[in-house]
Motif scaffolding. Structure first.
Motif, PDB file in Angstrom:
ATOM      1  N   LEU A 107       7.696  -5.022  -1.938  1.00 43.04           N
ATOM      2  CA  LEU A 107       6.500  -4.675  -1.167  1.00 43.04           C
ATOM      3  C   LEU A 107       5.386  -4.110  -2.041  1.00 43.04           C
ATOM      4  O   LEU A 107       4.204  -4.239  -1.719  1.00 43.04           O
ATOM      5  CB  LEU A 107       6.848  -3.662  -0.076  1.00 43.04           C
ATOM      6  CG  LEU A 107       7.604  -4.162   1.151  1.00 43.04           C
ATOM      7  CD1 LEU A 107       7.938  -2.991   2.073  1.00 43.04           C
ATOM      8  CD2 LEU A 107       6.776  -5.198   1.916  1.00 43.04           C
ATOM      9  N   LEU A 108       5.753  -3.458  -3.125  1.00 39.69           N
ATOM     10  CA  LEU A 108       4.763  -2.779  -3.952  1.00 39.69           C
ATOM     11  C   LEU A 108       3.929  -3.778  -4.752  1.00 39.69           C
ATOM     12  O   LEU A 108       4.452  -4.743  -5.307  1.00 39.69           O
ATOM     13  CB  LEU A 108       5.459  -1.813  -4.909  1.00 39.69           C
ATOM     14  CG  LEU A 108       6.185  -0.626  -4.262  1.00 39.69           C
ATOM     15  CD1 LEU A 108       6.966   0.148  -5.309  1.00 39.69           C
ATOM     16  CD2 LEU A 108       5.192   0.293  -3.549  1.00 39.69           C
ATOM     17  N   SER A 109       2.632  -3.503  -4.796  1.00 38.83           N
ATOM     18  CA  SER A 109       1.725  -4.350  -5.585  1.00 38.83           C
ATOM     19  C   SER A 109       0.477  -3.546  -5.897  1.00 38.83           C
ATOM     20  O   SER A 109       0.349  -2.378  -5.499  1.00 38.83           O
ATOM     21  CB  SER A 109       1.347  -5.607  -4.794  1.00 38.83           C
ATOM     22  OG  SER A 109       0.450  -5.284  -3.748  1.00 38.83           O
ATOM     23  N   ASP A 110      -0.482  -4.182  -6.572  1.00 41.54           N
ATOM     24  CA  ASP A 110      -1.716  -3.468  -6.869  1.00 41.54           C
ATOM     25  C   ASP A 110      -2.559  -3.239  -5.620  1.00 41.54           C
ATOM     26  O   ASP A 110      -3.547  -2.514  -5.643  1.00 41.54           O
ATOM     27  CB  ASP A 110      -2.527  -4.211  -7.935  1.00 41.54           C
ATOM     28  CG  ASP A 110      -2.864  -5.639  -7.537  1.00 41.54           C
ATOM     29  OD1 ASP A 110      -2.536  -6.056  -6.400  1.00 41.54           O
ATOM     30  OD2 ASP A 110      -3.478  -6.344  -8.347  1.00 41.54           O
ATOM     31  N   LYS A 111      -2.138  -3.836  -4.490  1.00 42.76           N
ATOM     32  CA  LYS A 111      -2.808  -3.578  -3.215  1.00 42.76           C
ATOM     33  C   LYS A 111      -2.302  -2.287  -2.558  1.00 42.76           C
ATOM     34  O   LYS A 111      -2.964  -1.751  -1.670  1.00 42.76           O
ATOM     35  CB  LYS A 111      -2.606  -4.748  -2.253  1.00 42.76           C
ATOM     36  CG  LYS A 111      -3.281  -6.052  -2.672  1.00 42.76           C
ATOM     37  CD  LYS A 111      -3.045  -7.122  -1.615  1.00 42.76           C
ATOM     38  CE  LYS A 111      -3.722  -8.433  -2.004  1.00 42.76           C
ATOM     39  NZ  LYS A 111      -3.495  -9.483  -0.972  1.00 42.76           N
ATOM     40  N   THR A 112      -1.135  -1.816  -2.992  1.00 37.17           N
ATOM     41  CA  THR A 112      -0.537  -0.624  -2.401  1.00 37.17           C
ATOM     42  C   THR A 112      -1.320   0.609  -2.848  1.00 37.17           C
ATOM     43  O   THR A 112      -1.427   0.891  -4.045  1.00 37.17           O
ATOM     44  CB  THR A 112       0.933  -0.465  -2.829  1.00 37.17           C
ATOM     45  OG1 THR A 112       1.633  -1.689  -2.616  1.00 37.17           O
ATOM     46  CG2 THR A 112       1.597   0.660  -2.053  1.00 37.17           C
ATOM     47  N   LYS A 113      -1.843   1.355  -1.882  1.00 37.18           N
ATOM     48  CA  LYS A 113      -2.646   2.537  -2.211  1.00 37.18           C
ATOM     49  C   LYS A 113      -1.913   3.842  -1.902  1.00 37.18           C
ATOM     50  O   LYS A 113      -2.159   4.844  -2.569  1.00 37.18           O
ATOM     51  CB  LYS A 113      -3.980   2.500  -1.457  1.00 37.18           C
ATOM     52  CG  LYS A 113      -4.816   1.264  -1.772  1.00 37.18           C
ATOM     53  CD  LYS A 113      -5.026   1.092  -3.289  1.00 37.18           C
ATOM     54  CE  LYS A 113      -5.762  -0.195  -3.602  1.00 37.18           C
ATOM     55  NZ  LYS A 113      -5.853  -0.449  -5.059  1.00 37.18           N
TER      56      LYS A 113
END
Length: 404
Positions: A158-164
């Motif tokens: 689930l984690l990505s550079d979109k995860t804030k």
């Protein structure tokens, strides 16, 4: 080893009878009972130093201010925060989570992602849903398995550079699962995300070290750890608290006010608008002192013994199913009796003086996962005994016989 009878003598409420039976209090996950030292500290405040804080030059105001800030320092030491101004007094875990979620409304943009878990209390779901609706961000959910554990492989995906921001509880209120939060914190930081830990159910059982964990936010409630209701703490790293805008406007949180512009006070006052729950904050410090005097190693040992004993005894009841069998678990047992609604069991055993919680425990997604309306939850504290567990087991058997 704890002297349990000596400990129990500290809690006056445990001496009473309910429905003519000795009280057996197994609803500690909802709120803990209060020792006499905490009850006395509440009276002492109002009898001796009751005054508003931070504003007055008179003696009582200074005494109250000193006591309040000493309590903040106690919390700082207890959770090992780097700075006292990283410790914010709140009304509870829910307030702390909402404060952070509200602040992130100024940071998120459409397409950003917020990650929560399937094990969350509604208080760590709904604020993030509201945030996503407001900002156009997307909510992602870490799935769970049949044992009531989060699936870490799926979390990693689930984690990505979109995860804030990631928001996850330390311990599940409904199942007692202890989540691998250090792993989760480190993984969130790899992608540049902040992470908030809901510590409502963990602080009664252990001492979180926020620097060792390296979490960005850690929220908890005072009333679950022998303190007054309406009290809580939000820890936030200084860098993050400086990034977030104030949650509420009013007195105390300002530096200078004109009709043209207002500037805000430094931490922690930036987030502490209005007259706070002064007595509550001071007495939360008293509760922390009490629990440290008992000793968290002693508390953990006692509660794990109770958990093991209760698991064994309840498992012997035919037709009883326990939900949540994580390898890492604290002193919570959620269970049902086949063919009987949990509310009916709870109502009958209440007549026998036994206090448990029935329902979905503000964790409906967990109940939906198991396909049930709710559970009977027995949550134990260090002042409980094996004899009380025996009484619970006999009461459940009696209720089962009456309802079958």
């Amino acid at each position: 080893m704890l002297d349990i009878q000596k400990i129990r003598a500290d809690f006056p409420i445990l001496n009473q009878k309910v429905n003519g039976k000795p009280l057996v209090y197994f609803d500690n996950g909802a709120t803990s009972q209060k020792p006499q030292v905490v009850i006395d500290a509440i009276s002492k405040y109002y009898q001796e130093i009751n005054a508003n804080i931070h504003r007055g030059v008179h003696t009582l105001s200074q005494l109250a201010t000193d006591a309040y800030e000493i309590a903040r320092g106690k919390v700082q030491n207890h959770i090992n925060a780097k700075h006292a101004h990283e410790v914010l007094f709140t009304s509870g875990t829910t307030f702390g989570i909402n404060l952070v979620a509200n602040g992130f409304a100024a940071i998120l943009k459409p397409g950003d992602e917020v990650v929560v878990s399937h094990l969350e209390h509604h208080s760590n779901i709904v604020p993030w849903q509201m945030l996503c609706e407001k900002t156009g961000a997307n909510l992602k959910v870490i799935p769970m398995n049949e044992n009531g554990e989060l699936i870490m492989a799926e979390y990693d995906k689930l984690l990505s550079d979109k995860t804030k921001i990631v928001a996850v509880n330390h311990i599940s209120n409904a199942l007692g699962t202890i989540n691998p939060i250090k792993y989760m914190i480190d993984k969130a930081h790899v992608v540049g995300a902040a992470i908030l830990i809901d510590g409502a159910q963990s602080v009664p059982h252990l001492k979180p070290d926020v620097q060792a964990l390296d979490c960005d936010f850690y929220a908890f409630s005072g009333h679950k750890m022998c303190g007054p209701t309406g009290t809580g703490i939000l820890y936030g790293k200084e860098v993050w608290l400086n990034k977030l805008p104030p949650y509420q406007g009013g007195g105390e949180m300002i530096k200078e006010v004109t009709f043209e512009k207002t500037t805000y006070a430094e931490l922690p006052h930036k987030f502490e608008a209005g007259t706070p729950h002064i007595e509550g904050g001071i007495v939360l410090g008293t509760a922390i002192d009490y629990m440290n005097e008992v000793g968290f190693e002693n508390i953990q040992q006692q509660e794990l013994e109770l958990l093991a004993y209760a698991t064994q005894k309840l498992s012997e009841i035919e037709g009883l199913r326990i939900y949540g069998n994580s390898k890492n678990k604290t002193s919570v047992i959620s269970f049902n009796i086949e063919g009987i609604h949990p509310y009916d069991i709870g109502s009958i055993i209440d007549k026998l003086g036994i206090a448990v919680r029935t329902g979905h425990h503000c964790a409906q997604p967990i109940m939906n996962f198991f396909g049930i309306p709710g559970t009977i939850r027995a949550s134990f504290s260090f002042y409980n005994t094996k004899e009380e567990i025996d009484a619970l087991v006999e009461a459940v058997k009696k209720a089962q016989m009456m309802l079958s």
